[in-house]
Design a protein around this motif. Structure first.
Motif, PDB file in Angstrom:
ATOM      1  N   THR A 291       5.448   3.806   2.030  1.00  0.00           N
ATOM      2  CA  THR A 291       4.932   2.572   1.435  1.00  0.00           C
ATOM      3  C   THR A 291       4.829   1.533   2.541  1.00  0.00           C
ATOM      4  O   THR A 291       5.791   1.313   3.287  1.00  0.00           O
ATOM      5  N   ASN A 292       3.703   0.931   2.645  1.00  0.00           N
ATOM      6  CA  ASN A 292       3.476  -0.038   3.724  1.00  0.00           C
ATOM      7  C   ASN A 292       3.162  -1.409   3.123  1.00  0.00           C
ATOM      8  O   ASN A 292       2.697  -1.518   1.997  1.00  0.00           O
ATOM      9  N   TYR A 293       3.449  -2.439   3.897  1.00  0.00           N
ATOM     10  CA  TYR A 293       3.150  -3.811   3.478  1.00  0.00           C
ATOM     11  C   TYR A 293       2.363  -4.509   4.566  1.00  0.00           C
ATOM     12  O   TYR A 293       2.644  -4.349   5.755  1.00  0.00           O
ATOM     13  N   ARG A 294       1.387  -5.288   4.134  1.00  0.00           N
ATOM     14  CA  ARG A 294       0.619  -6.074   5.098  1.00  0.00           C
ATOM     15  C   ARG A 294       1.476  -7.198   5.681  1.00  0.00           C
ATOM     16  O   ARG A 294       1.263  -7.644   6.797  1.00  0.00           O
TER      17      ARG A 294
ATOM     18  N   VAL B 174      -0.573   6.765  12.448  1.00  0.00           N
ATOM     19  CA  VAL B 174      -1.550   6.112  11.583  1.00  0.00           C
ATOM     20  C   VAL B 174      -0.975   6.011  10.184  1.00  0.00           C
ATOM     21  O   VAL B 174      -0.443   6.991   9.654  1.00  0.00           O
ATOM     22  N   PHE B 175      -1.063   4.809   9.585  1.00  0.00           N
ATOM     23  CA  PHE B 175      -0.754   4.692   8.166  1.00  0.00           C
ATOM     24  C   PHE B 175      -2.065   4.717   7.397  1.00  0.00           C
ATOM     25  O   PHE B 175      -3.020   4.005   7.738  1.00  0.00           O
ATOM     26  N   THR B 176      -2.122   5.548   6.359  1.00  0.00           N
ATOM     27  CA  THR B 176      -3.337   5.641   5.546  1.00  0.00           C
ATOM     28  C   THR B 176      -2.976   5.707   4.076  1.00  0.00           C
ATOM     29  O   THR B 176      -1.985   6.333   3.694  1.00  0.00           O
TER      30      THR B 176
ATOM     31  N   SER C 289       0.854  -1.194   0.000  1.00  0.00           N
ATOM     32  CA  SER C 289       0.000   0.000   0.000  1.00  0.00           C
ATOM     33  C   SER C 289       0.886   1.239   0.000  1.00  0.00           C
ATOM     34  O   SER C 289       1.860   1.307   0.748  1.00  0.00           O
ATOM     35  N   VAL C 290       0.537   2.212  -0.830  1.00  0.00           N
ATOM     36  CA  VAL C 290       1.280   3.482  -0.889  1.00  0.00           C
ATOM     37  C   VAL C 290       0.414   4.571  -0.278  1.00  0.00           C
ATOM     38  O   VAL C 290      -0.755   4.714  -0.626  1.00  0.00           O
ATOM     39  N   GLY C 291       0.961   5.328   0.665  1.00  0.00           N
ATOM     40  CA  GLY C 291       0.183   6.357   1.334  1.00  0.00           C
ATOM     41  C   GLY C 291       1.064   7.248   2.192  1.00  0.00           C
ATOM     42  O   GLY C 291       2.131   7.680   1.743  1.00  0.00           O
TER      43      GLY C 291
END
Length: 1005
Positions: free
Chosen positions: A477-480, A306-308, A283-285
């Motif tokens: 950039t986040n990863y599950r 918070v990541f959004t 996810s990019v945010g």
């Protein structure tokens, strides 16, 4: 000579074993081909006919590649650490090693019966110390590594220490824990050894940390997400709760992007790739920091991160939601809300993450009483907890924007009007009265201050700039994908090569490996809750003598406690394909030249259930070993095929039960357990189906039957107080041994005498036409459903070659298909028909005569089809082609060596035993397994003649076979002279003769 499969198959299985026919070499001039099956866990139940499906497919490919001149590595082994053996040890006291050894012997016996071309000289067992010493070695390499973002790979921890010594950690760009305090080189060099070790744990690729885990109290161990099904343990169906524990973890998150990108380089099914993409969850945010408004609970400035993926919606934030297990929950909850929050947290701990993710209908949550401050408007934002937020994804907190997210929208409306839930803020120029507006296009932002009028893309860019200006956010950039918990609180697993000095982990030098599992008196956790290894009396490390010694000698000076946890089941399976390359190397997991020769697996076959477990971990370890210079390739498996499941054909009987319902249809009493309850009465499938069409008629029939035979049942009816007696049914699985698989008839006496059905020894069976016909239904093959078919029985009754052909004939490899033993006779008959091409009752009847063109045509059609099918893994259609070919050759009375020798080779990958025997009887020495595969020659399929339909006024009257090189005039001359034409014309001359060479002949008028 008749075809006796028992003798032939035993003969050639013995030959292959004695001559090591399928042993591969690591220094061949031939091109290499490495075909591998996902190795099995050796369960006590042994194999059923569903298990060999993938093995047969891979064996066909392996044998075909040998025929094509490849040096084929086709090994097999056992993933032999596992919970079932440990659970059995807990129940019986038998050591898991003994159980595993016995189970492996059973598996090997069954596998050998089916005639696989495995290179058994390279067999591995993950529970053998000579194997897991290398698993321990890899763990040490992971511990001594960090991930350098600048070079985008893992490096020796010594390079990181060197940077710390010279520059501190400020210039370091690593994948590491969050919120590591900065330090200079001078500070690092001034730290004590213990302080340095603690800091390095934040960077190592395997590390100790307190994490939320899936704890199964009944099994006494932590479970991975893929070991949980529907909120309970896959093994045993026990409840699973979330719990914080200090565990070893693997920093697989460092490889998230490479794991994603690597999917584009491998030949896997798109569905499997998509499973991994979703699991990795890129996810990019933006990362946004919300300041908490101080209360009497806490005075220090505290932030919620918070990541959004939608930072553009920040002005629509109506509330915030934390995961119930978030570390801030206990700190910020007000006294007034504490009881409700604590109860909610406790309830959530009993649900697995997968269960929470899957449950999209239930809305639940609790207000903490705390408020955060909006970064720009400075308005207070209520902070809630809700189980739809997971601690391990992102930061474990969300900024809830109900106008733009359906789940937030439902949450806000559910708690509308309650304390702590404001009105929904709408920041879109769209109507949200009925639902949230979740699109990323088709709107302009409103009520959003400096973002007004902007689109999603422009708004996102602008808000990240503004957040960075005020120091409350940045693009991210986040990863599950989360780091993988690597500890298990059980006995039967790889011991960690770790001892502890002042609570800090120390690696045992690799030259002292393996660290072997100790003997224990009990396999349960200790009374004080330690893992089973806590029961060991000799489980301490003497750092001077470098050996395992008695626990009583621990002095924490030179003798220290060893790690009590063991590694998870996926440890040994995360690198095993490389061990096969050099299985007897005592010094290293595989020599560099062996790794260089075999590189990676060309074809890997196994179940899709491993998509986000074994297959992800294997890719992670392979990439790590590549980074550190040990593995030759980035990816372990070039091509992967998921075989489908062979389903069982379950059988059912239908027991009639009774209950009393009141006038409203509510169940008043179930009569099954009463002293005067009705006896066990069973109806067959035919009557069961009729019941649903005319239940009232059945009721009168049964009631009359029961009341006449069992007068005491009247007493029960009198107790119903005006209620009515109603029948219902219990559908019971029946063991296949008590039915005729061909007619579906139940053997009633066998049923009554079977130990499973002793409760029904006096049952009455209502027959139809003198028989009791069971119901049949396709289900997963399982012991609990009594629908398991043992491959040994098929091999004994029909032969291994029949089993192999039939499993391929059932349908495409990737699809699920039902097993039906009744259908196997056709394949068995085919092999007998094939045999009769070569033999009659007096012996070999093969001649050296020149085959006819029709014979060559049949053979080369089959060569072409089978070659294409194997290359495309379409094995089922090859079996069909074999049957067509054999039928054609039988009609042509073909006993010609030039046809039958290549036919034996063609059949060899599918039915190797009969092929070997045919080859031997044809006068050849040795095995057929490396004889060149027949080459398709198109000339044999070129048609020289055409069978023309001859029509009169458009109606076909007869056919005539003519050479294809004739001209239209020549064709007309021959047709007109044919007596059949003359009979049709009866002296008339046709007005027109239409001839299209190679297609039609039509006489008009």
């Amino acid at each position: 000579m008749k075809y006796f499969h028992e003798q032939i198959e035993a003969k050639w299985q013995e030959y292959w074993a004695k001559n090591q026919t399928f042993a591969a070499t690591n220094n061949s001039d031939k091109p290499k081909y490495y075909v591998l099956d996902m190795f099995p866990y050796p369960s006590g139940a042994g194999l059923h006919v569903g298990h060999p499906l993938g093995y047969i497919a891979s064996d066909i490919v392996a044998r075909y590649k040998r025929h094509k001149g490849f040096n084929v590595l086709h090994p097999q082994g056992y993933d032999s650490f596992g919970l079932p053996a440990e659970q059995y040890a807990i129940q019986t006291g038998q050591h898991p090693e003994k159980t595993t050894r016995e189970n492996i012997a059973r598996y090997r016996e069954q596998l050998d019966k089916i005639g696989f071309s495995f290179d058994w000289s390279r067999e591995v067992r993950t529970s053998n110390p000579d194997y897991y010493k290398h698993t321990q070695w890899i763990f040490i390499q992971l511990f001594n590594s960090w991930y350098n973002k600048n070079t985008d790979k893992a490096e020796d921890i010594a390079t990181l220490i060197s940077i710390f010594e010279k520059e501190g950690n400020t210039p370091v760009n690593a994948v590491c824990d969050d919120n590591i305090a900065p330090f200079s080189a001078a500070e690092w060099n001034a730290f004590s050894s213990e302080e340095q070790q603690k800091i390095l744990l934040h960077y190592r690729l395997t590390y100790l940390a307190e994490t939320e885990v899936n704890w199964c109290p009944a099994l006494g161990t932590v479970l991975a997400n893929d070991e949980i099904v529907n909120g309970v343990s896959e093994r045993g169906g026990h409840p699973v709760i979330r719990k914080k524990m200090t565990q070893w973890s693997m920093r697989i998150s460092a490889y998230a992007e490479r794991l994603l990108q690597g999917l584009d380089t491998i030949d896997w099914t798109e569905s499997l790739k998509e499973s991994q993409r979703n699991w990795i969850g890129k996810s990019v945010g933006a990362l946004v920091k919300f300041n908490l408004i101080p209360t009497s609970n806490f005075q220090l400035p505290t932030q919620i991160e918070v990541f959004t993926t939608r930072p553009d919606t920040i002005f629509g934030v109506t509330f915030m939601t934390l995961a119930p297990e978030h570390e801030l929950v206990s700190q910020i909850t007000t006294p007034e809300q504490k009881a409700a929050v604590d109860a909610y947290v406790e309830a959530t701990a009993k649900r697995s993450e997968r269960e929470r993710m899957a449950d999209v209908k239930t809305i639940s949550g609790v207000f903490t009483g705390a408020f955060a401050e909006h970064p720009f408007t400075k308005e207070p934002i209520p902070v809630w907890i809700g189980d739809y937020v997971l601690a391990g994804y992102g930061t474990g907190a969300v900024m809830a924007v109900p106008c733009g997210d359906e789940r937030d929208y439902a949450f806000a409306n559910f708690f509308k009007g309650q304390n702590g839930m404001p009105e929904i803020k709408n920041i879109f120029n769209q109507d949200i009265s009925e639902a949230a507006y979740g699109e990323k296009s088709g709107f302009e932002l409103v009520n959003s201050d400096f973002l007004n009028g902007l689109s999603y893309k422009d708004g996102t860019k602008k808000i990240i700039e503004e957040l960075e200006k005020i120091g409350q956010g940045k693009g991210k950039t986040n990863y599950r994908l989360r780091d993988a918990v690597f500890s298990r609180q059980r006995y039967w697993g790889e011991p960690f090569p770790v001892y502890y000095v002042n609570g800090l982990p120390q690696m045992i030098d690799s030259k002292h490996l393996p660290i072997v599992l100790p003997e224990v008196e009990k396999y349960l956790p200790t009374e004080d809750g330690q893992p089973p290894l806590g029961n060991a009396t000799t489980w301490a490390w003497d750092s001077v003598q470098c050996s395992v010694v008695s626990n009583q000698l621990i002095d924490n000076v030179t003798i220290f406690p060893l790690e009590l946890n063991t590694m998870p089941g996926w440890a040994g399976s995360s690198w095993y394909w490389m061990r096969y390359m050099d299985a007897h190397n005592e010094k290293e997991f595989a020599a560099a030249d062996a790794l260089k020769y075999w590189e990676n697996v060309d074809l890997y076959i196994g179940g899709s259930e491993h998509a986000t477990g074994h297959l992800l971990y294997s890719r992670f370890w392979n990439k790590f070993l590549k980074d550190r210079g040990y593995a030759p390739t980035e990816e372990p498996f070039k091509k992967l095929i998921n075989q489908g499941m062979i389903l069982g054909m379950s059988a059912f009987v239908y027991r009639v039960l009774w209950k009393i319902e009141d006038k409203d249809g509510n169940n008043v009493e179930d009569l099954r357990g009463l002293p005067n309850s009705f006896p066990s009465i069973f109806i067959g499938k035919g009557m069961y189906d009729k019941v649903f069409k005319d239940n009232s008629g059945f009721m009168f029939f049964m009631l009359d039957k029961v009341l006449n035979k069992y007068p005491n049942s009247n007493d029960i009816i009198k107790l119903s107080n005006g209620g009515k007696l109603v029948s219902y049914f219990q559908q019971l699985h029946v063991d296949l041994s008590v039915i005729n698989d061909f007619t579906n008839e139940l053997n009633i006496e066998d049923f009554k005498n079977h130990p499973l059905y002793s409760d029904y020894s006096d049952a009455e069976f209502i027959l139809e036409d003198g028989k009791y016909i069971v119901g049949r239904e396709v289900e997963k093959m399982s012991k609990s459903k009594y629908n398991v078919v043992n491959p040994d029985d098929i091999c004994n009754d029909y032969g291994a070659d029949t089993l192999r052909l039939y499993e391929m004939f059932l349908g495409p490899l990737e699809q699920a298909k039902p097993w039906n033993t009744a259908g196997i006779t056709g394949v068995s008959g085919f092999l007998k028909k094939l045999w009769r091409l070569y033999f009659d009752d007096n012996g070999l009847i093969v001649t050296n005569d020149e085959p006819t063109p029709e014979m060559y045509k049949s053979l080369h059609k089959t060569i072409k089809k089978v070659t294409e099918d194997i290359e495309n893994f379409s094995f089922n259609t090859s079996v069909s082609q074999f049957m067509i070919c054999v039928n054609e050759l039988a009609q042509l009375k073909c006993h010609h060596r030039a046809i039958l020798e290549p036919l034996a080779i063609l059949v060899s990958p599918y039915a190797p035993h009969i092929a070997e025997e045919l080859w031997s009887q044809l006068g050849h020495e040795g095995s057929i397994s490396t004889v060149d595969f027949p080459i398709f020659e198109a000339k044999y399929l070129v048609e020289s003649e055409k069978e023309y339909p001859v029509s009169f006024n458009g109606k076909m009257r007869f056919t005539i076979k003519l050479p294809l090189d004739l001209t239209a005039a020549q064709i007309e001359e021959i047709v007109m002279a044919d007596e059949r034409t003359q009979a049709q014309l009866q002296g008339r001359t046709p007005n027109k003769v239409i001839i299209v060479p190679g297609k039609i002949i039509n006489l008009v008028g």
